[in-house]
Design an enzyme around this catalytic site. Structure first.
Site, PDB file in Angstrom:
ATOM      1  N   ARG A  37     -10.676  17.086  11.461  1.00 41.67           N
ATOM      2  CA  ARG A  37     -12.167  16.667  11.669  1.00 41.67           C
ATOM      3  C   ARG A  37     -12.732  16.842  13.080  1.00 41.67           C
ATOM      4  O   ARG A  37     -12.564  16.004  14.070  1.00 41.67           O
ATOM      5  CB  ARG A  37     -12.494  15.141  11.314  1.00 41.67           C
ATOM      6  CG  ARG A  37     -12.273  15.028   9.773  1.00 41.67           C
ATOM      7  CD  ARG A  37     -12.432  13.917   9.061  1.00 41.67           C
ATOM      8  NE  ARG A  37     -12.295  13.840   7.672  1.00 41.67           N
ATOM      9  CZ  ARG A  37     -13.428  13.962   7.045  1.00 41.67           C
ATOM     10  NH1 ARG A  37     -14.550  13.934   7.601  1.00 41.67           N
ATOM     11  NH2 ARG A  37     -13.043  13.816   5.584  1.00 41.67           N
ATOM     12  N   TYR A  59       0.785  -1.067   0.128  1.00 39.85           N
ATOM     13  CA  TYR A  59      -0.058   0.066   0.304  1.00 39.85           C
ATOM     14  C   TYR A  59       0.819   1.301   0.151  1.00 39.85           C
ATOM     15  O   TYR A  59       1.969   1.372   0.761  1.00 39.85           O
ATOM     16  CB  TYR A  59      -0.953   0.199   1.234  1.00 39.85           C
ATOM     17  CG  TYR A  59      -1.505   1.421   1.399  1.00 39.85           C
ATOM     18  CD1 TYR A  59      -2.454   1.799   0.589  1.00 39.85           C
ATOM     19  CD2 TYR A  59      -1.284   2.166   2.486  1.00 39.85           C
ATOM     20  CE1 TYR A  59      -3.207   2.934   0.723  1.00 39.85           C
ATOM     21  CE2 TYR A  59      -1.799   3.434   2.722  1.00 39.85           C
ATOM     22  CZ  TYR A  59      -2.686   3.913   1.808  1.00 39.85           C
ATOM     23  OH  TYR A  59      -2.969   5.367   2.075  1.00 39.85           O
ATOM     24  N   GLY A  60       0.406   2.120  -0.868  1.00 32.33           N
ATOM     25  CA  GLY A  60       1.237   3.481  -1.064  1.00 32.33           C
ATOM     26  C   GLY A  60       1.758   4.028   0.308  1.00 32.33           C
ATOM     27  O   GLY A  60       3.050   4.197   0.430  1.00 32.33           O
ATOM     28  N   ASN A  90     -10.733   4.391   1.790  1.00 31.18           N
ATOM     29  CA  ASN A  90      -9.238   4.953   1.796  1.00 31.18           C
ATOM     30  C   ASN A  90      -8.717   4.770   0.324  1.00 31.18           C
ATOM     31  O   ASN A  90      -7.507   4.687  -0.028  1.00 31.18           O
ATOM     32  CB  ASN A  90      -8.367   4.463   2.721  1.00 31.18           C
ATOM     33  CG  ASN A  90      -7.042   5.158   2.648  1.00 31.18           C
ATOM     34  OD1 ASN A  90      -6.786   6.482   2.655  1.00 31.18           O
ATOM     35  ND2 ASN A  90      -5.790   4.659   2.881  1.00 31.18           N
ATOM     36  N   THR A 140      -5.617  17.867   0.551  1.00 37.01           N
ATOM     37  CA  THR A 140      -5.495  17.809  -1.088  1.00 37.01           C
ATOM     38  C   THR A 140      -6.541  18.662  -1.709  1.00 37.01           C
ATOM     39  O   THR A 140      -6.402  19.454  -2.642  1.00 37.01           O
ATOM     40  CB  THR A 140      -5.830  16.408  -1.444  1.00 37.01           C
ATOM     41  OG1 THR A 140      -4.468  15.596  -1.040  1.00 37.01           O
ATOM     42  CG2 THR A 140      -5.366  16.463  -2.961  1.00 37.01           C
ATOM     43  N   SER A 198      -8.135  14.664   5.845  1.00 36.37           N
ATOM     44  CA  SER A 198      -8.974  15.744   6.493  1.00 36.37           C
ATOM     45  C   SER A 198      -8.810  16.952   5.799  1.00 36.37           C
ATOM     46  O   SER A 198      -9.155  18.019   6.294  1.00 36.37           O
ATOM     47  CB  SER A 198      -8.429  15.895   7.719  1.00 36.37           C
ATOM     48  OG  SER A 198      -8.449  14.761   8.770  1.00 36.37           O
TER      49      SER A 198
HETATM   50  P1  GDP Z   1      -6.135  14.641   2.837  1.00 40.40           P
HETATM   51  O1  GDP Z   1      -5.904  13.453   3.011  1.00 40.40           O
HETATM   52  O2  GDP Z   1      -5.930  15.760   4.175  1.00 40.40           O
HETATM   53  O3  GDP Z   1      -5.369  15.304   1.777  1.00 40.40           O
HETATM   54  O4  GDP Z   1      -7.719  15.216   2.667  1.00 40.40           O
HETATM   55  P2  GDP Z   1      -8.401  15.045   1.364  1.00 40.40           P
HETATM   56  O5  GDP Z   1      -8.551  16.735   0.779  1.00 40.40           O
HETATM   57  O6  GDP Z   1      -7.957  14.057   0.505  1.00 40.40           O
HETATM   58  O7  GDP Z   1     -10.087  15.011   1.726  1.00 40.40           O
HETATM   59  C1  GDP Z   1     -10.429  13.926   2.598  1.00 40.40           C
HETATM   60  C2  GDP Z   1     -11.720  13.652   2.569  1.00 40.40           C
HETATM   61  O8  GDP Z   1     -12.367  14.831   3.210  1.00 40.40           O
HETATM   62  C3  GDP Z   1     -12.175  13.559   1.166  1.00 40.40           C
HETATM   63  O9  GDP Z   1     -13.349  12.591   1.181  1.00 40.40           O
HETATM   64  C4  GDP Z   1     -13.034  15.034   0.957  1.00 40.40           C
HETATM   65  O10 GDP Z   1     -13.868  14.877  -0.172  1.00 40.40           O
HETATM   66  C5  GDP Z   1     -13.236  15.387   2.246  1.00 40.40           C
HETATM   67  N1  GDP Z   1     -13.416  16.784   2.371  1.00 40.40           N
HETATM   68  C6  GDP Z   1     -12.364  17.525   2.218  1.00 40.40           C
HETATM   69  N2  GDP Z   1     -12.440  18.849   2.443  1.00 40.40           N
HETATM   70  C7  GDP Z   1     -13.603  18.765   3.020  1.00 40.40           C
HETATM   71  C8  GDP Z   1     -14.553  20.158   3.343  1.00 40.40           C
HETATM   72  O11 GDP Z   1     -14.129  21.230   3.478  1.00 40.40           O
HETATM   73  N3  GDP Z   1     -15.681  19.674   3.822  1.00 40.40           N
HETATM   74  C9  GDP Z   1     -16.042  18.268   3.874  1.00 40.40           C
HETATM   75  N4  GDP Z   1     -17.267  18.204   4.456  1.00 40.40           N
HETATM   76  N5  GDP Z   1     -15.318  17.465   3.359  1.00 40.40           N
HETATM   77  C10 GDP Z   1     -13.917  17.613   2.959  1.00 40.40           C
HETATM   78  P1  PGA Z   2      -3.287  12.165   3.083  1.00 41.71           P
HETATM   79  O1  PGA Z   2      -1.686  11.354   2.737  1.00 41.71           O
HETATM   80  O2  PGA Z   2      -2.606  12.905   4.383  1.00 41.71           O
HETATM   81  O3  PGA Z   2      -3.469  13.058   1.680  1.00 41.71           O
HETATM   82  O4  PGA Z   2      -4.246  11.077   3.102  1.00 41.71           O
HETATM   83  C1  PGA Z   2      -1.530  10.137   2.761  1.00 41.71           C
HETATM   84  C2  PGA Z   2      -1.381   9.797   4.257  1.00 41.71           C
HETATM   85  O5  PGA Z   2      -1.133  10.511   5.014  1.00 41.71           O
HETATM   86  O6  PGA Z   2      -1.425   8.545   4.581  1.00 41.71           O
HETATM   87 MN    MN Z   3      -3.945  14.254   0.589  1.00 41.80          MN
END
Ligand code: GDP
Ligand code: PGA
Ligand code: MN
Ligand code: MN
Length: 612
Positions: free
Chosen positions: A425, A211-212, A392, A269, A266
């Protein structure tokens, strides 16, 4: 393997220390052959992976893969930082002596790649020529071809990044051996997996996953754990789980840069890929520098805090990505991007992919669709509500495919940092945004980030926990030393960045709906933060920071109920007073926590008492 030297000669891999490292682990793992990888090998490797059934085609220039069903997220329990000095033990880094862990990993790896190819992947976790490039070179050895394909997307890959090192031995030695995934006892008390960073030897030994998050050693283990340790040991930089964006104001011509940490899955991205909301798009443009990792240092010439993204691609969460929430993400995985989807739902007949939240309704014709485990969804019982895609499930694509990528993303200079934000979150207590102008209070706030864990880590979803600076899974050394180092690095900058805590995830207690629409609208509180820094707004002072008034926040075109808005712009003092006791307990676990942090804690607590 008599032809090992010949293969390296042929590939032009000249660094003698890299060659030694390759030989040592080729012998140990028993790999049948080696192959030295350059980014230009991508096309051939893609074709080989398709021919071998490791990847499937998902339309033109898009690929699909499935990981073993017990291997779909990072494993925090099995992740260890090892060194020779017990002083490096922290609360979260699962410290073990390297004298114990190295032999253990060598035993697990011995002969474990028999019959396989060991790919030699030289990489650089920095734009070439960057001030931190001396800590960014590495070589990942892996026995899984799809891991190579991910590395080519996520890091700058090629022999040129290690051949001409000033000190030929100064590269990270990263070894990934997949192991027999079906017999590793994942999650049981006979778990054989180990993901070890031997930080003081700059050696990464990961066994038991493809897994990545466990296997892309440039990203997670080097970019975060090893980077953090090196930054501290050298006294020069911070390596953080941060996104990094530019905000361009077309009216004033000014450029701002904001970085910040939210725990995995959270919103980093999504924030980095943000298209400005329609009402603000004429004036503002958001550009993507990074979405998961930032290395921060003080630039010697200007004395300013600078940041850069060591990565070259995006490993993004698929769930809920759609035209409304994140059009840039969808475009970055469009036809001919050579992106790779992992563990989403897949239709082998049409080549389509799908995940929860991609469209409101599931695809109408269930026929032909396979869920993330590879089972036909048409065979499911009618009352089966299990998601088609793994929560995920991910997409992997290079930065150049991201529509809002910053023009200068590959420049060696990095960008000056105006603001550092923390979030996660948190279903109650945390308002939409609270700004913090004092360094120690900002660092204190990061250290006490409390949020719900997500499906990016095995078996943790929904658990409320402290996740200091969103680095809990990546902490490389003691938290008190970490706080000291953070204060020292950022404190040395001439212009101090403003700090803020943000929360896009406050929920209604009755029906659970998100109070704030989030996604593109998240630009609004960030603009307010920059205006506050510029002295253009004043906000409202509270014990836990400055929060915007309703009038100050640009809410043109935002769909939010007045009650909800009031809730996300207010502080529940009683609830916060309760929180302070938990924080005290949390901070007390850490050795050598600097006085400044405790003083900040007491200041906030006293102000809360005065407000109550
Ligand atoms: P990362 O892992 O921190 O990069 O998070 P992502 O941007 O990939 O988002 C993770 C999850 O949270 C995804 O399912 C998004 O659709 C959701 N998400 C991201 N930003 C928001 C937001 O502002 N509001 C809500 N409700 N969900 C969000
Ligand atoms: P994420 O990156 O923060 O965009 O989810 C991968 C990880 O931290 O496992
Ligand atoms: Mn991300
Ligand atoms: Mn991450």
């Amino acid at each position: 393997m008599a032809d090992l030297e010949a293969v390296m000669d042929e590939a032009g891999l000249t660094n003698p220390e890299v060659r030694e490292f390759v030989k040592e682990y080729a012998e140990l793992t028993g790999a049948e052959r080696i192959e030295v990888v350059n980014a230009s090998d991508d096309r051939r490797l893609l074709e080989e992976a398709v021919a071998a059934g490791e990847l499937e085609k998902a339309g033109e220039g898009r690929y699909y893969s499935r990981s073993y069903h017990k291997d779909t997220a990072r494993s925090e329990e099995r992740t260890i930082v090892a060194t020779a000095d017990e002083k490096d033990r922290g609360v979260y880094n699962n410290w073990r002596p390297s004298s114990e862990m190295k032999p253990k990993l060598h035993d697990l790896m011995r002969g474990a790649s028999e019959g396989k190819t060991m790919y030699v992947v030289p990489y650089l976790m920095a734009p070439a020529g960057n001030a931190l490039a001396p800590w960014a070179a590495g070589v990942e050895l892996t026995d899984t071809r799809t891991v190579v394909l991910h590395m080519i997307r996520m890091a700058r890959v090629g022999v040129q990044f290690v051949n001409d090192l000033e000190d030929p031995g100064h590269f990270v030695r990263a070894v990934h051996v997949t192991g027999d995934l079906e017999n590793l006892g994942q999650g049981t008390d006979r778990d054989k997996r180990y993901f070890v960073t031997v930080a003081d030897e700059r050696t990464i030994l990961h066994f038991g996953s493809s897994y990545g998050g466990n296997a892309l050693l440039g990203k997670i283990a080097h970019g975060l754990r090893q980077g953090a340790y090196d930054g501290w040991a050298s006294g020069k930089f911070l390596a953080e789980q941060y996104m990094l964006i530019g905000i361009h104001d077309k009216e004033t011509g000014k450029d701002y840069h904001v970085c910040g940490g939210f725990p995995s899955a959270s919103g980093k991205t999504n924030l980095a890929m943000m298209a400005a909301p329609d009402a603000l798009g004429e004036r503002y443009h958001v550009s993507f520098y990074g979405d998961d990792i930032a290395w921060l240092w003080v630039d010697e010439a200007s004395g300013k805090l600078y940041g850069m993204n060591p990565e070259y691609g995006v490993f993004g969460v698929a769930k809920d990505t759609n035209e409304t929430t994140n059009p840039n993400a969808l475009a970055s995985v469009g036809p001919h991007t050579d992106c790779i989807f992992t563990n989403v739902a897949y239709n082998p007949t049409t080549g389509e992919v799908w995940w929860e939240g991609r469209t409101k309704e599931k695809p109408k014709d269930r026929h032909g669709w396979l869920d993330w485990t590879g089972s036909p969804v048409a065979d499911r019982k009618d009352d089966d509500t299990a998601p088609w895609a793994h929560p995920n499930s991910r997409f992997t694509t290079t930065l150049a495919n991201v529509p809002n990528i910053a023009q200068d993303y590959d420049a060696p200079t990095g960008v000056p940092i105006d603001a550092i934000i923390f979030g996660g979150r948190t279903r109650d207590r945390e308002p939409l945004i609270r700004a913090i102008t004092d360094l120690a209070e900002g660092v204190y706030d990061g250290l006490t980030l409390g949020a719900e864990a997500t499906s990016a880590a095995e078996g943790k979803e929904g658990i409320l926990r402290y996740d200091p600076m969103s680095n809990r899974p990546f902490m490389a050394y003691g938290e008190g030393d970490y706080a000291r180092h953070y204060l020292d690095v950022v404190g040395a900058a001439t212009d101090q960045p403003i700090f803020a805590h943000v929360n896009w995830f406050q929920r209604d207690a009755t029906d659970g709906h998100f109070l704030w629409p989030g996604y593109r609208d998240n630009l609004r509180p960030l603009l307010w933060l920059l205006q506050l820094k510029n002295g253009e707004v004043e906000g409202r002072r509270t014990a836990v920071g400055i929060i915007p008034t309703e009038e100050e926040l640009d809410l043109e075109g935002v769909d939010i109920a007045p009650d909800d808005l009031e809730r996300i712009l207010s502080i529940d003092t009683e609830r916060w007073q309760q929180e302070m006791d938990f924080r005290e307990e949390h901070l007390s676990q850490f050795d050598r926590m600097p006085d400044e942090i405790w003083e900040a804690h007491r200041r906030v607590a006293e102000e809360l008492d005065a407000e109550a």
